[in-house]
Enzyme design. Structure first.
Site, short mmCIF file in Angstrom:
data_model
loop_
_atom_site.label_atom_id
_atom_site.label_comp_id
_atom_site.label_asym_id
_atom_site.label_seq_id
_atom_site.Cartn_x
_atom_site.Cartn_y
_atom_site.Cartn_z
N GLU A 143 -37.26 -39.06 -32.88
CA GLU A 143 -37.07 -37.60 -32.48
C GLU A 143 -35.82 -37.21 -32.84
O GLU A 143 -34.73 -37.42 -32.30
CB GLU A 143 -37.23 -37.31 -31.08
CG GLU A 143 -37.20 -35.93 -30.82
CD GLU A 143 -37.51 -35.74 -29.37
OE1 GLU A 143 -37.91 -34.28 -28.86
OE2 GLU A 143 -37.00 -36.29 -28.51
N ASP A 178 -40.07 -31.88 -32.17
CA ASP A 178 -39.91 -31.10 -31.12
C ASP A 178 -39.46 -29.47 -31.36
O ASP A 178 -38.32 -29.44 -32.17
CB ASP A 178 -39.01 -31.85 -30.03
CG ASP A 178 -38.72 -30.84 -28.90
OD1 ASP A 178 -38.48 -29.75 -28.85
OD2 ASP A 178 -38.94 -31.42 -27.87
N GLN A 204 -43.85 -31.50 -29.64
CA GLN A 204 -43.48 -30.81 -28.20
C GLN A 204 -43.14 -29.51 -28.52
O GLN A 204 -42.63 -28.99 -29.51
CB GLN A 204 -42.35 -31.65 -27.54
CG GLN A 204 -42.88 -32.98 -27.28
CD GLN A 204 -41.65 -33.90 -26.82
OE1 GLN A 204 -40.67 -33.96 -27.10
NE2 GLN A 204 -41.91 -34.88 -25.91
N GLU A 240 -42.88 -29.89 -23.06
CA GLU A 240 -41.57 -30.73 -22.56
C GLU A 240 -40.46 -29.64 -22.26
O GLU A 240 -39.45 -29.11 -22.91
CB GLU A 240 -40.72 -31.70 -23.42
CG GLU A 240 -39.67 -32.46 -22.88
CD GLU A 240 -39.18 -33.19 -23.94
OE1 GLU A 240 -38.97 -34.38 -23.55
OE2 GLU A 240 -38.69 -32.71 -24.95
#
Length: 262
Positions: A143, A178, A204, A240
């Site tokens: 990530e 993300d 996310q 998240e």
């Protein structure tokens, strides 16, 4: 239709960690993720998942000394043996909890440290992790994280993460996209999703810039969810984010999706 997993590290913090499974299920979530499971026996967490009809989607491999500020060890020279042990530990938990995705954090690049040496170690460790996980049917994800929230983190950009995965060449090594981190560092999310979707293993979301519910801020998530759907992503989307107030009270944005997810 997007499917959403509650992130139990950031959400439901008004409850103790083990009580968050029930709270998420009561609100309609069918899946969960969190940073780390290692404070609890895998059997305890497995029982909670079964009791509340939840799917375990993702967690992170052990990150080194988190309390001392470490944020992963995958790119840290001299920590290779510890990294391999961390992968073994994480895979022991995946066998119990059933998740098919495991996030491996890169770690911090200190001032004056050679980036190329870190990258060399990172690629070697990722190759080991992917090969070991492949035998278990598990995908490894990496990530990019923004430097505002995590100064010094080794991996910050989507294109760099995709290039690293391509260089390693393992079929079960992909990028964790993300939206919050990507917007802060790069922006242009829809174009990057379209460009990189074959190499994206997990997604996310959070509002930007405050990292609250994704119903406010500078990103228009209904449009992005449509893009993600059109691109054929069939995985879970991790929530998240840090709720502005009580977690349940802030779920209006996701309720229509939860009613229809399997």
């Amino acid at each position: 239709m997007p499917r959403f997993a509650a992130n139990l590290t950031m959400m439901y913090t008004e409850h103790g960690f083990l009580e968050r499974f029930a709270a998420a299920a009561q609100d309609g979530f069918k899946a969960v993720e969190y940073l780390f499971p290692y404070d609890f026996p895998a059997a305890t967490l497995k029982a909670l998942l079964a009791e509340h009809g939840l799917t375990q989607v993702l967690f992170n491999a052990p990150p080194g000394d988190w309390a001392a500020g470490e944020r992963g060890i995958a790119s840290l020279p001299g920590r290779e043996d510890e990294f391999r042990r961390s992968v073994d530990t994480a895979l022991e938990y995946t066998r119990e909890l059933g998740n098919r995705k495991l996030h491996v954090m890169a770690g911090l690049l200190g001032a004056g440290q050679a980036r190329e040496r870190h990258r060399e170690v990172y690629l070697q460790n990722l190759a080991y992790a992917a090969k070991t996980a492949q035998a278990e049917g598990v995908m490894i994800v990496i990530e990019p994280i923004n430097t505002r929230d995590m100064p010094g983190f080794f991996l910050n950009r989507q294109d760099d993460a995709q290039a690293i995965c391509a260089e390693v060449g393992a079929p079960n090594l992909k990028v964790q996209f993300d939206c919050y981190h990507c917007q802060i560092v790069e922006g242009d999310l829809a174009v990057k999703l379209k460009r990189d979707m074959p190499g994206i293993g997990h997604i996310q979301v959070a509002g930007v810039p405050e990292r609250n519910e994704p119903d406010s801020g500078e990103l228009h998530y209904p449009y992005l969810f449509d893009v993600i759907d059109q691109l054929g992503y069939d995985g879970w989307i991790g929530c998240e984010y840090r709720p502005r107030a009580g977690t349940s009270a802030g779920l209006g944005w996701v309720k229509p999706y939860l009613k229809n997810q399997a």
